[in-house]
Write an enzyme that holds these catalytic residues in place. Structure first.
Site, PDB file in Angstrom:
ATOM      1  N   THR A 174      37.545  41.445  40.966  1.00 28.48           N
ATOM      2  CA  THR A 174      37.400  42.758  41.587  1.00 28.48           C
ATOM      3  C   THR A 174      37.326  43.863  40.534  1.00 28.48           C
ATOM      4  OG1 THR A 174      39.814  42.845  41.873  1.00 28.48           O
ATOM      5  CG2 THR A 174      38.514  42.125  43.762  1.00 28.48           C
ATOM      6  N   PHE A 175      37.896  43.654  39.367  1.00 29.02           N
ATOM      7  CA  PHE A 175      37.749  44.589  38.250  1.00 29.02           C
ATOM      8  C   PHE A 175      36.267  44.738  37.913  1.00 29.02           C
ATOM      9  CE2 PHE A 175      37.700  46.044  33.904  1.00 29.02           C
ATOM     10  CZ  PHE A 175      38.871  46.771  33.713  1.00 29.02           C
ATOM     11  N   GLU A 182      48.657  41.560  45.533  1.00 26.40           N
ATOM     12  CA  GLU A 182      47.281  42.026  45.367  1.00 26.40           C
ATOM     13  C   GLU A 182      47.177  43.026  44.225  1.00 26.40           C
ATOM     14  OE1 GLU A 182      45.028  40.512  46.714  1.00 26.40           O
ATOM     15  OE2 GLU A 182      45.783  39.660  48.580  1.00 26.40           O
ATOM     16  N   GLY A 183      46.055  42.972  43.502  1.00 29.25           N
ATOM     17  CA  GLY A 183      45.864  43.801  42.324  1.00 29.25           C
ATOM     18  C   GLY A 183      45.318  45.185  42.619  1.00 29.25           C
ATOM     19  N   PHE A 184      45.211  45.952  41.555  1.00 24.89           N
ATOM     20  CA  PHE A 184      44.784  47.355  41.623  1.00 24.89           C
ATOM     21  C   PHE A 184      43.412  47.511  42.264  1.00 24.89           C
ATOM     22  CE2 PHE A 184      43.095  51.227  39.421  1.00 24.89           C
ATOM     23  CZ  PHE A 184      44.032  52.132  39.885  1.00 24.89           C
ATOM     24  N   ARG A 237      37.844  38.449  31.624  1.00 24.48           N
ATOM     25  CA  ARG A 237      39.116  38.207  32.321  1.00 24.48           C
ATOM     26  C   ARG A 237      39.719  36.888  31.855  1.00 24.48           C
ATOM     27  NH1 ARG A 237      40.764  39.953  37.513  1.00 24.48           N
ATOM     28  NH2 ARG A 237      42.842  39.128  37.965  1.00 24.48           N
ATOM     29  N   HIS A 291      33.408  42.550  30.567  1.00 27.69           N
ATOM     30  CA  HIS A 291      34.752  42.366  31.103  1.00 27.69           C
ATOM     31  C   HIS A 291      35.096  40.896  30.978  1.00 27.69           C
ATOM     32  CE1 HIS A 291      37.484  41.627  34.781  1.00 27.69           C
ATOM     33  NE2 HIS A 291      38.225  41.946  33.737  1.00 27.69           N
TER      34      HIS A 291
END
Length: 446
Positions: free
Chosen positions: A406-407, A63-65, A310, A308
């Site tokens: 989610t970013f 899982e990411g930040f 991605r 953003h």
């Protein structure tokens, strides 16, 4: 009279010895049990420890930040409820150290493991919502033996695969037998399991239990047993769902997640020097204390468009919605022209060739991305650079994100807190001329 006082002192000393001996025997008896006998009053930890109770957690390593930030909110709200409902104990949330995440690719800056939350977030701000401590503080204050911290219990949360097969979901909190595949912790002796505790080799656990779990995080309350366990860790905390997503309580926890003040300073300096953007001109001033924030929708933002973009894993995992560089550039050009803006700020994980390709399609505009100095990168690591990108995006006149990222979600939340119009915030780049399926506009609740 002197004889009487002497006799009383002797009697007091004898009673002390009896009590000390009894307590020692009881403690040794409790420690000899494999899993604290929960119904045995002699093993009640209240008689042996302070009122402090510690909740620890970890998340699936892949899982990411920004998903992890969301898991923090779920857990913080859980702690807040515990504090309000159970005044007998002093509940504290131990912040799991950051480290070695998928998007942290700067190998030349050394280790990015066991990073404290204070590197990225304002701890004092978090503490205005719930009591939190860093892992290193927990290791300093929690009782240890031979420089080893032995947690009372670890619950390994696991999905119920059968529910996902049938599509029939119901609350479940069932202790099951741990199998070799799911158990990353290994018993080495009585009352001692070792495993990956954020890379700390001096952390172990007395008990490991696997839990087939489905439900909100509040449902975990029955696993705590504060009369038995002083320290409880939940592994795979991402499995526990939100209790109050999108509510006023959710937004209070989210607003408390202010960044490290130096990260704001770096982002604001970049805005001022390259994007002609300051809080005074942009109507984006915020009080230093998040609890003093008020509902408003008058933020204008700096005279630039932010996006953003991605790439990398989304090119495979989200190929149906991720646009080509040429398509993205076309849409950005149209929006810049419509907004009469000449400046574009890009937050992206794209490789250099892709970024240069984007700039080539937008040659009539000035395109920026944040390039950190060696000092900033070495101090704040890849996680800090990502936050600086998010801050700069959050203060733009208009923001366009990546669908289902989610970013992007975290930027949209920041813009809601700052006070932008929703029409300038909830926008996405999509593939071709199609529109992405809406993920909703999660507007702030005050």
């Amino acid at each position: 009279m002197l004889d009487l006082l002497l006799s009383l002192r002797v009697l007091y000393f004898i009673l002390f010895l009896i009590n000390f001996t009894q307590t020692t025997v009881e403690n040794e008896f409790c420690d000899s049990l494999n899993e604290y006998e929960e119904n045995n009053n002699k093993c009640n930890v209240q008689s042996r420890y302070s009122r402090n109770r510690y909740i620890l957690y970890d998340v699936n390593p892949v899982e990411g930040f920004n998903l992890r930030r969301d898991v923090y909110i779920r857990t913080a709200i859980f702690i807040k409820n515990l504090i309000e409902e159970n005044k007998e104990f002093k509940w504290q949330l131990v912040l799991p150290p950051w480290g070695n995440l998928y998007h942290w690719r700067s190998k030349h800056i050394g280790s990015q493991a066991q990073l404290p939350w204070g590197l990225f977030f304002d701890i004092a701000s978090l503490q205005k919502y719930v009591p939190v401590i860093e892992m290193y503080q927990f290791l300093q204050e929690y009782p240890s033996e031979n420089e080893e911290t032995n947690l009372d219990i670890v619950y390994i949360l696991q999905n119920d695969d059968e529910m996902f097969k049938t599509g029939i979901f119901k609350d479940k909190n069932e202790i099951i037998k741990c199998n070799d595949k799911s158990l990353q912790f290994h018993k080495v002796e009585s009352n001692k399991y070792v495993g990956y505790f954020w890379g700390y080799h001096n952390v172990t656990s007395k008990v490991i239990k696997c839990v087939k779990y489905h439900g909100t995080v509040l449902y975990l309350k029955q696993n705590l047993k504060p009369n038995v366990y002083r320290s409880v860790m939940f592994d795979h905390m991402e499995i526990a769902l939100h209790d109050l997503y999108g509510t006023k309580e959710y937004w209070s926890a989210r607003r408390s997640m202010r960044y490290n003040s130096e990260l704001y300073d770096i982002a604001n300096e970049f805005r001022k020097n390259f994007l002609n953007s300051t809080d005074e001109h942009d109507k984006t001033n915020r009080p230093k204390d998040w609890t003093k924030e008020e509902n408003k929708r008058d933020a204008i933002g700096g005279p630039y468009l932010s996006v953003h973009l991605r790439r990398r894993d989304f090119l495979i995992g989200r190929s149906a919605t991720v646009p080509t560089i040429k398509s993205a550039a076309s849409k950005l050009k149209k929006k810049l022209k419509k907004l009469q803006l000449n400046l574009l700020f890009v937050a992206t994980d794209a490789v250099e060739e892709e970024f240069n390709e984007l700039k080539g399609y937008l040659s009539d505009y000035t395109v920026f991305r944040f390039i950190p100095s060696d000092y900033v990168l070495n101090k704040f690591k890849d996680g800090g650079i990502a936050i600086i990108d998010q801050i700069i995006c959050s203060y733009a006149r208009y923001f366009i994100g990546t669908h289902e990222s989610t970013f992007t979600f975290r930027i949209q939340e920041d813009r809601e807190i700052i006070g932008f119009s929703t029409t300038t915030t909830f926008n996405h780049l999509c593939k071709g001329t199609e529109k992405c399926d809406s993920t909703g506009q999660w507007e702030i609740v005050w």
